[in-house]
Design a protein around this motif. Structure first.
Motif, mmCIF file in Angstrom:
data_model
loop_
_atom_site.group_PDB
_atom_site.id
_atom_site.type_symbol
_atom_site.label_atom_id
_atom_site.label_comp_id
_atom_site.label_asym_id
_atom_site.label_seq_id
_atom_site.Cartn_x
_atom_site.Cartn_y
_atom_site.Cartn_z
ATOM 1 N N PHE A 1 3.321 2.204 7.277
ATOM 2 C CA PHE A 1 2.178 1.497 7.831
ATOM 3 C C PHE A 1 1.703 0.393 6.892
ATOM 4 O O PHE A 1 1.010 -0.523 7.315
ATOM 5 C CB PHE A 1 1.023 2.460 8.111
ATOM 6 C CG PHE A 1 1.135 3.161 9.429
ATOM 7 C CD1 PHE A 1 0.739 2.536 10.594
ATOM 8 C CD2 PHE A 1 1.649 4.438 9.509
ATOM 9 C CE1 PHE A 1 0.843 3.174 11.817
ATOM 10 C CE2 PHE A 1 1.764 5.086 10.724
ATOM 11 C CZ PHE A 1 1.359 4.457 11.887
ATOM 12 N N ILE A 2 2.073 0.491 5.614
ATOM 13 C CA ILE A 2 1.726 -0.550 4.652
ATOM 14 C C ILE A 2 2.708 -1.701 4.854
ATOM 15 O O ILE A 2 3.907 -1.521 4.658
ATOM 16 C CB ILE A 2 1.804 -0.030 3.210
ATOM 17 C CG1 ILE A 2 0.928 1.212 3.047
ATOM 18 C CG2 ILE A 2 1.393 -1.111 2.231
ATOM 19 C CD1 ILE A 2 1.060 1.880 1.695
ATOM 20 N N PRO A 3 2.244 -2.876 5.257
ATOM 21 C CA PRO A 3 3.181 -3.966 5.561
ATOM 22 C C PRO A 3 3.983 -4.396 4.337
ATOM 23 O O PRO A 3 3.463 -4.487 3.230
ATOM 24 C CB PRO A 3 2.262 -5.104 6.034
ATOM 25 C CG PRO A 3 0.969 -4.443 6.385
ATOM 26 C CD PRO A 3 0.855 -3.252 5.486
ATOM 27 N N TYR A 4 5.277 -4.646 4.544
ATOM 28 C CA TYR A 4 6.199 -5.179 3.545
ATOM 29 C C TYR A 4 6.408 -4.231 2.369
ATOM 30 O O TYR A 4 7.531 -3.868 2.041
ATOM 31 C CB TYR A 4 5.716 -6.551 3.046
ATOM 32 C CG TYR A 4 5.599 -7.570 4.140
ATOM 33 C CD1 TYR A 4 6.718 -8.135 4.730
ATOM 34 C CD2 TYR A 4 4.340 -7.951 4.621
ATOM 35 C CE1 TYR A 4 6.608 -9.060 5.756
ATOM 36 C CE2 TYR A 4 4.225 -8.879 5.643
ATOM 37 C CZ TYR A 4 5.359 -9.424 6.204
ATOM 38 O OH TYR A 4 5.241 -10.319 7.216
ATOM 39 N N VAL A 5 5.335 -3.849 1.693
ATOM 40 C CA VAL A 5 5.456 -2.999 0.514
ATOM 41 C C VAL A 5 5.788 -1.563 0.901
ATOM 42 O O VAL A 5 6.462 -0.842 0.156
ATOM 43 C CB VAL A 5 4.146 -3.048 -0.304
ATOM 44 C CG1 VAL A 5 4.276 -2.250 -1.588
ATOM 45 C CG2 VAL A 5 3.758 -4.477 -0.596
ATOM 46 N N GLY A 6 5.331 -1.121 2.080
ATOM 47 C CA GLY A 6 5.494 0.265 2.475
ATOM 48 C C GLY A 6 6.941 0.706 2.572
ATOM 49 O O GLY A 6 7.290 1.832 2.178
ATOM 50 N N SER A 7 7.819 -0.141 3.096
ATOM 51 C CA SER A 7 9.231 0.239 3.228
ATOM 52 C C SER A 7 9.859 0.481 1.870
ATOM 53 O O SER A 7 10.680 1.388 1.707
ATOM 54 C CB SER A 7 10.000 -0.848 3.984
ATOM 55 O OG SER A 7 9.859 -2.105 3.335
ATOM 56 N N VAL B 1 -3.195 -6.174 0.757
ATOM 57 C CA VAL B 1 -2.884 -4.785 0.404
ATOM 58 C C VAL B 1 -3.342 -4.481 -1.018
ATOM 59 O O VAL B 1 -3.926 -3.416 -1.285
ATOM 60 C CB VAL B 1 -1.374 -4.527 0.569
ATOM 61 C CG1 VAL B 1 -0.984 -3.194 -0.046
ATOM 62 C CG2 VAL B 1 -0.990 -4.544 2.045
ATOM 63 N N LEU B 2 -3.092 -5.410 -1.949
ATOM 64 C CA LEU B 2 -3.497 -5.198 -3.338
ATOM 65 C C LEU B 2 -5.018 -5.127 -3.466
ATOM 66 O O LEU B 2 -5.550 -4.268 -4.172
ATOM 67 C CB LEU B 2 -2.952 -6.327 -4.212
ATOM 68 C CG LEU B 2 -1.424 -6.379 -4.374
ATOM 69 C CD1 LEU B 2 -1.010 -7.597 -5.183
ATOM 70 C CD2 LEU B 2 -0.904 -5.113 -5.035
ATOM 71 N N ILE B 3 -5.720 -6.036 -2.782
ATOM 72 C CA ILE B 3 -7.191 -6.036 -2.848
ATOM 73 C C ILE B 3 -7.762 -4.768 -2.216
ATOM 74 O O ILE B 3 -8.654 -4.123 -2.771
ATOM 75 C CB ILE B 3 -7.750 -7.294 -2.149
ATOM 76 C CG1 ILE B 3 -7.349 -8.543 -2.918
ATOM 77 C CG2 ILE B 3 -9.272 -7.203 -2.030
ATOM 78 C CD1 ILE B 3 -7.754 -9.835 -2.239
ATOM 79 N N GLY B 4 -7.229 -4.399 -1.032
ATOM 80 C CA GLY B 4 -7.707 -3.189 -0.377
ATOM 81 C C GLY B 4 -7.472 -1.943 -1.208
ATOM 82 O O GLY B 4 -8.342 -1.068 -1.307
ATOM 83 N N ILE C 1 -7.105 4.317 1.484
ATOM 84 C CA ILE C 1 -7.792 3.933 2.718
ATOM 85 C C ILE C 1 -7.858 2.412 2.827
ATOM 86 O O ILE C 1 -7.627 1.837 3.903
ATOM 87 C CB ILE C 1 -9.208 4.533 2.752
ATOM 88 C CG1 ILE C 1 -9.153 6.069 2.678
ATOM 89 C CG2 ILE C 1 -9.939 4.097 4.013
ATOM 90 C CD1 ILE C 1 -8.436 6.707 3.839
ATOM 91 N N GLY C 2 -8.158 1.742 1.732
ATOM 92 C CA GLY C 2 -8.210 0.294 1.739
ATOM 93 C C GLY C 2 -6.877 -0.346 2.045
ATOM 94 O O GLY C 2 -6.804 -1.375 2.730
ATOM 95 N N VAL C 3 -5.796 0.263 1.544
ATOM 96 C CA VAL C 3 -4.452 -0.258 1.825
ATOM 97 C C VAL C 3 -4.165 -0.204 3.320
ATOM 98 O O VAL C 3 -3.580 -1.131 3.898
ATOM 99 C CB VAL C 3 -3.396 0.544 1.039
ATOM 100 C CG1 VAL C 3 -1.990 0.215 1.523
ATOM 101 C CG2 VAL C 3 -3.516 0.255 -0.454
#
Length: 366
Positions: free
Chosen positions: A254-260, A317-320, A327-329
């Motif tokens: 669910f985390i875009p780009y980094v999640g995979s 993603v980094l800021i969240g 949760i922020g991510v």
């Protein structure tokens, strides 16, 4: 002086800073509200997530002349049945793999060291490790740090969901009223908008609702299908903890780009501890599944990609993650989509009004 734009701007800045300063002095008055917000953040977020997933089904049942309240209750009964099936068919295997993984965690570092030692002694790979004899020790140290980080992250996640009883107790209730009365929220919000901008407000709410619905529903479908493909692939190559690793990959994706990438790391490590060949095959399974998801399933299910630049997504993603942790991510991109739609709509209104003022002024001059 009051007619000076610079002077008025300075006064506005001073007034704003004064309000912030006075607000910091009475922060204790809103601390209970902040505590309540933190307590309800997780159940509200999960309820909103489930709302967008289940709303199409509720609307479909209602279109078949079924009472909306009864439709929601039927969906709850169906979910209870799915939970029973999960508990009977999936949970025993998953519990066994979790227990085995916990029991074998102390041996993961040693297993990684043994595999690197074998590679260093292998004539084919030894030339890659010349001049770096302590590579296996350093990589094992990295793995140890990663395991510690994961443990701390899990601890933080548990602390976020520390009141899991509250989540379990409140989520079905919040979700029920969201599904039952969610369509009434739009008129309430529009009543707060000046009558002059009601149409623009309605369009903005429709855009936000459509963006959130499309993002959540499609991401869930894609990630569940991806998890199923990974599980089948892991079973074929005989990867240990196949079910556990496939289930872990679903929320991480669910985390875009980094999640995979994050989802691939534990899979490759577990595969490498088994054997380097297993690690390679695990990576092949991940790449093939990702390609099927991105090039075959996404165009069919999604229809179009998000209008968000990859670099913007990574920054969000980094800021969240820095401000609100895991949760922020997860909510960084949806929150950005909402704010972007609001900003663009307001910007369009301002531009339209300025153009209208210019046209009126020219007409008056003529």
């Amino acid at each position: 002086m009051l007619q000076s734009k610079y002077f008025r701007t300075c006064l506005a800045i001073i007034a704003f800073l004064t309000i912030l300063y006075l607000g910091s002095k009475v922060i204790f008055l809103i601390s209970p509200l902040v505590a309540i917000f933190n307590l309800l953040l997780v159940p509200m977020m999960l309820s909103g997530f489930m709302y967008y997933l289940l709303r199409p089904l509720v609307n479909f049942l209602e279109s078949k002349k079924l009472n909306r309240m009864l439709s929601i209750l039927l969906i709850y009964v169906a979910f209870a049945g799915l939970f029973v099936l999960f508990w009977a068919l999936v949970w025993p295997t998953l519990r066994e793999q979790i227990q085995n993984f916990i029991d074998n965690t102390p041996f993961l570092v040693q297993g990684l060291q043994d595999q690197f030692t074998k590679l260093q002694n292998d004539p084919t790979f030894s030339r890659f490790f010349k001049g770096d004899a302590d590579l296996s020790a350093r990589l094992s140290g990295y793995l140890n740090d990663a395991i510690t980080w994961v443990s701390n992250s899990m601890t933080n996640l548990i602390s976020v969901v520390s009141s899991i009883v509250v989540v379990i107790a409140t989520l079905p209730i919040i979700l029920y009223y969201m599904l039952k009365d969610g369509h009434k929220l739009s008129p309430i919000l529009l009543s707060l908008v000046p009558r002059k901008y009601r149409k623009e407000g309605q369009d903005m709410l429709v855009d936000i609702d459509s963006a959130l619905s499309g993002f959540i529903v499609t991401r869930v479908l894609l990630n569940v299908v991806l998890g199923a493909m990974l599980y089948v692939g892991f079973l074929i190559i005989g990867l240990p903890y196949s079910l556990l690793l496939a289930i872990i990959s679903i929320p991480l994706n669910f985390i875009p780009y980094v999640g995979s990438l994050l989802a691939a790391i534990p899979v490759v490590i577990v595969g490498f501890i088994e054997s380097p060949t297993m690690a390679i095959w695990s990576l092949v399974i991940i790449v093939v599944a990702q390609q099927i998801q991105d090039n075959v399933l996404s165009p069919i299910i999604y229809g179009k990609s998000l209008d968000v630049h990859p670099l913007t997504t990574v920054v969000l993603v980094l800021i969240g993650g820095d401000f609100f942790g895991i949760i922020g991510v997860l909510i960084a991109l949806p929150v950005y989509m909402i704010l972007k739609i609001i900003f663009l709509r307001i910007y369009e209104i301002i531009i339209a009004e300025r153009v209208e003022d210019v046209v009126v002024t020219k007409e008056e001059q003529l």
